[in-house]
Design a protein around this motif. Structure first.
Motif, PDB file in Angstrom:
ATOM      1  N   CYS A 129       0.832  -1.204   0.000  1.00  0.00           N
ATOM      2  CA  CYS A 129       0.000   0.000   0.000  1.00  0.00           C
ATOM      3  C   CYS A 129       0.869   1.257   0.000  1.00  0.00           C
ATOM      4  N   GLU A 130       0.258   2.373  -0.377  1.00  0.00           N
ATOM      5  CA  GLU A 130       0.954   3.654  -0.331  1.00  0.00           C
ATOM      6  C   GLU A 130       1.194   4.054   1.128  1.00  0.00           C
ATOM      7  N   GLY A 131       2.195   4.903   1.340  1.00  0.00           N
ATOM      8  CA  GLY A 131       2.493   5.340   2.695  1.00  0.00           C
ATOM      9  C   GLY A 131       3.305   6.616   2.699  1.00  0.00           C
ATOM     10  N   ASP A 132       3.327   7.271   3.835  1.00  0.00           N
ATOM     11  CA  ASP A 132       4.069   8.514   4.004  1.00  0.00           C
ATOM     12  C   ASP A 132       5.575   8.253   3.934  1.00  0.00           C
ATOM     13  N   SER A 133       6.297   9.091   3.179  1.00  0.00           N
ATOM     14  CA  SER A 133       7.765   9.009   3.071  1.00  0.00           C
ATOM     15  C   SER A 133       8.219   7.622   2.624  1.00  0.00           C
ATOM     16  N   LEU A 134       7.452   7.018   1.729  1.00  0.00           N
ATOM     17  CA  LEU A 134       7.720   5.647   1.303  1.00  0.00           C
ATOM     18  C   LEU A 134       9.026   5.522   0.528  1.00  0.00           C
ATOM     19  N   ASP A 135       9.553   6.620   0.017  1.00  0.00           N
ATOM     20  CA  ASP A 135      10.814   6.562  -0.700  1.00  0.00           C
ATOM     21  C   ASP A 135      11.982   6.215   0.216  1.00  0.00           C
TER      22      ASP A 135
ATOM     23  N   VAL B 236      11.188   5.378   4.092  1.00  0.00           N
ATOM     24  CA  VAL B 236      10.640   4.511   5.134  1.00  0.00           C
ATOM     25  C   VAL B 236       9.715   3.483   4.480  1.00  0.00           C
ATOM     26  N   VAL B 237      10.198   2.267   4.370  1.00  0.00           N
ATOM     27  CA  VAL B 237       9.438   1.212   3.689  1.00  0.00           C
ATOM     28  C   VAL B 237       8.232   0.777   4.517  1.00  0.00           C
TER      29      VAL B 237
ATOM     30  N   ILE C 260      15.576  -4.728  -6.879  1.00  0.00           N
ATOM     31  CA  ILE C 260      14.510  -3.881  -6.338  1.00  0.00           C
ATOM     32  C   ILE C 260      15.100  -2.599  -5.750  1.00  0.00           C
ATOM     33  N   SER C 261      16.203  -2.739  -5.022  1.00  0.00           N
ATOM     34  CA  SER C 261      16.849  -1.569  -4.419  1.00  0.00           C
ATOM     35  C   SER C 261      17.285  -0.571  -5.481  1.00  0.00           C
ATOM     36  N   ASP C 262      17.939  -1.065  -6.538  1.00  0.00           N
ATOM     37  CA  ASP C 262      18.421  -0.166  -7.591  1.00  0.00           C
ATOM     38  C   ASP C 262      17.266   0.505  -8.335  1.00  0.00           C
ATOM     39  N   LEU C 263      16.185  -0.229  -8.583  1.00  0.00           N
ATOM     40  CA  LEU C 263      15.047   0.369  -9.279  1.00  0.00           C
ATOM     41  C   LEU C 263      14.299   1.358  -8.382  1.00  0.00           C
ATOM     42  N   MET C 264      14.308   1.123  -7.081  1.00  0.00           N
ATOM     43  CA  MET C 264      13.751   2.111  -6.151  1.00  0.00           C
ATOM     44  C   MET C 264      14.546   3.414  -6.258  1.00  0.00           C
ATOM     45  N   THR C 265      15.875   3.281  -6.334  1.00  0.00           N
ATOM     46  CA  THR C 265      16.718   4.463  -6.490  1.00  0.00           C
ATOM     47  C   THR C 265      16.426   5.156  -7.816  1.00  0.00           C
ATOM     48  N   GLY C 266      16.300   4.367  -8.881  1.00  0.00           N
ATOM     49  CA  GLY C 266      15.976   4.942 -10.185  1.00  0.00           C
ATOM     50  C   GLY C 266      14.650   5.673 -10.188  1.00  0.00           C
ATOM     51  N   LEU C 267      13.674   5.138  -9.475  1.00  0.00           N
ATOM     52  CA  LEU C 267      12.362   5.777  -9.384  1.00  0.00           C
ATOM     53  C   LEU C 267      12.451   7.087  -8.616  1.00  0.00           C
ATOM     54  N   LYS C 268      13.255   7.098  -7.567  1.00  0.00           N
ATOM     55  CA  LYS C 268      13.400   8.305  -6.744  1.00  0.00           C
ATOM     56  C   LYS C 268      13.987   9.475  -7.534  1.00  0.00           C
TER      57      LYS C 268
ATOM     58  N   SER D  45       5.220   1.836  -4.031  1.00  0.00           N
ATOM     59  CA  SER D  45       4.515   0.836  -3.221  1.00  0.00           C
ATOM     60  C   SER D  45       4.607  -0.551  -3.855  1.00  0.00           C
ATOM     61  N   GLN D  46       4.623  -0.617  -5.183  1.00  0.00           N
ATOM     62  CA  GLN D  46       4.767  -1.912  -5.859  1.00  0.00           C
ATOM     63  C   GLN D  46       6.147  -2.504  -5.615  1.00  0.00           C
ATOM     64  N   LEU D  47       7.164  -1.658  -5.672  1.00  0.00           N
ATOM     65  CA  LEU D  47       8.526  -2.132  -5.423  1.00  0.00           C
ATOM     66  C   LEU D  47       8.691  -2.586  -3.972  1.00  0.00           C
ATOM     67  N   CYS D  48       8.102  -1.848  -3.043  1.00  0.00           N
ATOM     68  CA  CYS D  48       8.160  -2.255  -1.633  1.00  0.00           C
ATOM     69  C   CYS D  48       7.458  -3.591  -1.432  1.00  0.00           C
ATOM     70  N   GLY D  49       6.324  -3.763  -2.086  1.00  0.00           N
ATOM     71  CA  GLY D  49       5.596  -5.015  -1.985  1.00  0.00           C
ATOM     72  C   GLY D  49       6.383  -6.196  -2.523  1.00  0.00           C
ATOM     73  N   LEU D  50       7.197  -5.951  -3.549  1.00  0.00           N
ATOM     74  CA  LEU D  50       8.012  -7.031  -4.127  1.00  0.00           C
ATOM     75  C   LEU D  50       9.019  -7.581  -3.129  1.00  0.00           C
ATOM     76  N   LEU D  51       9.438  -6.768  -2.160  1.00  0.00           N
ATOM     77  CA  LEU D  51      10.399  -7.241  -1.165  1.00  0.00           C
ATOM     78  C   LEU D  51       9.851  -8.434  -0.380  1.00  0.00           C
ATOM     79  N   TYR D  52       8.537  -8.544  -0.285  1.00  0.00           N
ATOM     80  CA  TYR D  52       7.910  -9.672   0.403  1.00  0.00           C
ATOM     81  C   TYR D  52       7.548 -10.782  -0.582  1.00  0.00           C
ATOM     82  N   ARG D  53       7.178 -10.409  -1.793  1.00  0.00           N
ATOM     83  CA  ARG D  53       6.727 -11.394  -2.772  1.00  0.00           C
ATOM     84  C   ARG D  53       7.860 -12.265  -3.305  1.00  0.00           C
ATOM     85  N   ILE D  54       9.121 -11.789  -3.201  1.00  0.00           N
ATOM     86  CA  ILE D  54      10.243 -12.561  -3.744  1.00  0.00           C
ATOM     87  C   ILE D  54      10.934 -13.407  -2.667  1.00  0.00           C
TER      88      ILE D  54
END
Length: 371
Positions: free
Chosen positions: A13-19, A21-22, A296-304, A314-323
């Motif tokens: 889900c979306e969240g505050d300061s998600l970039d 704070v996961v 996932i970490s590198d693509l989070m950085t690229g998104l930022k 939020s999709q990238l954060c969710g992948l941390l659990y799905r993988i």
């Protein structure tokens, strides 16, 4: 219990300061009066405590339609089910001493949305936890308190005027509150400015440890950290939340500043990391857990920094659990997959194959821009 956005699991889900704070978690430690701590149980003490707690949750659910729980004796969990709960922070890992297996708890009560969980006989009689994406410490605490208040209608918790709630660990005594947040700080790590983050944590009396200790060596999994309180005796619950949140806000600002400078000064390096991660994900047939967390970490950085589009944080954060292995092994057992003949009898390789497919599906709409 609050419902998830569009039926998504809480960690997607979306969240505050998600970039930065996961996710956030609040946990309340409680013990029943007139029972010893779990480490001092004798006879059927553990079974009696668990029965009382299960009954109390059942009554809470009957009296308040907002609550929807299911209780599980953890001895009945299969390996995949337990592994998933461990990966999501609900249960601690099993202790193995030689050939002997020791469960760190006897039972767990979970809300149907997975946000709220209570581990039973896990050092303390109850540890009530609430999870939420992004920076949401106050809401996590409020939701824990709702459960705590409801349980106190049928359970008597051990407490004293001088010490507050009595807990198995002296550091948990008082409020019984423990706060934690999973953070992603690649710019501070790669630019050699991790000391700025550790100083913020130290000044706020917080502990900072790798979020994936088994993956952190020589890997960008080392950019994920777990920030947590070290004691429940530093002021009131609201004082502790305010101090923790203030530290998180400071870390968010520091990481964003470091990322801006790093992206300006190391454009080629950061672009190369993002492009390599995307290429590996799109073209690989097999992806290990280490590689997946790196990607996932590198693509989070690229998104930022605006280099990546077509996917949400939020999709990238969710992948941390799905993988994670437990989730993938569950999929293997509960679904029908067709594998190449040379890997169809190797569960680890099949897990790597499914992990690659999950990442490729998630990245279908990604497009790359310039730094």
């Amino acid at each position: 219990m609050k419902t998830d956005q569009n039926g998504l699991p809480w960690y997607a889900c979306e969240g505050d300061s998600l970039d930065v704070v996961v996710s956030s978690r609040a946990r309340l430690a409680r013990n029943l009066a007139n029972f010893p701590f779990p480490s001092r149980f004798r006879g059927d003490d553990g079974e009696r405590v668990q029965t009382l707690v299960f009954d109390s949750f059942s009554q809470l659910q009957m009296n308040d339609s907002d609550f929807n729980f299911h209780a599980v004796d953890t001895k009945t969990l299969d390996g995949h089910g337990r592994k998933i709960l461990e990966e999501r922070g609900v249960l601690k890992r099993i202790i193995r001493r030689g050939e002997k297996t020791i469960l760190p708890e006897s039972g767990v009560v979970m809300s149907m949305d997975g946000r709220c969980s209570t581990a039973i006989n896990c050092g303390d009689h109850l540890r009530i936890s609430y999870f939420q994406s992004g920076l949401a410490l106050r809401n996590c605490f409020d939701e824990c308190c709702r459960v705590d208040s409801g349980l106190q209608k049928t359970l008597q918790f051990a407490a004293s005027y001088d010490f507050g709630f009595l807990t198995a660990s002296l550091l948990d005594a008082g409020s019984g509150l423990k706060l934690s947040a999973r953070i992603h700080i690649p710019a501070s790590v790669y630019s050699g400015k991790l000391n700025q983050i550790t100083e913020i944590a130290r000044n706020s009396r917080l502990k900072l440890n790798p979020a994936f200790p088994e993956l952190s060596r020589g890997s960008v999994a080392g950019s994920f950290f777990l920030l947590e309180t070290s004691s429940a005796m530093n002021g009131t619950e609201l004082d502790q939340i305010a101090e923790f949140e203030s530290a998180c806000r400071c870390i968010v600002e520091t990481e964003r500043k470091n990322l801006g400078e790093y992206a300006d000064n190391k454009k080629t390096i950061i672009r190369n990391s993002v492009l390599r991660a995307y290429s590996i994900a799109k073209l690989s047939l097999l992806i290990s857990l280490n590689e997946a967390v790196d990607i996932i970490s590198d693509l989070m950085t690229g998104l930022k920094i605006g280099m990546v589009s077509g996917i949400q944080m939020s999709q990238l954060c969710g992948l941390l659990y799905r993988i994670m292995p437990g989730h993938l092994e569950y999929l293997l057992e509960s679904s029908s997959f067709t594998f190449e003949k040379d890997i169809e009898n190797d569960i680890r390789t099949k897990t790597d194959r499914i992990r690659a497919l999950i990442l490729q599906e998630a990245f279908e709409k990604i497009t790359m821009g310039n730094v």
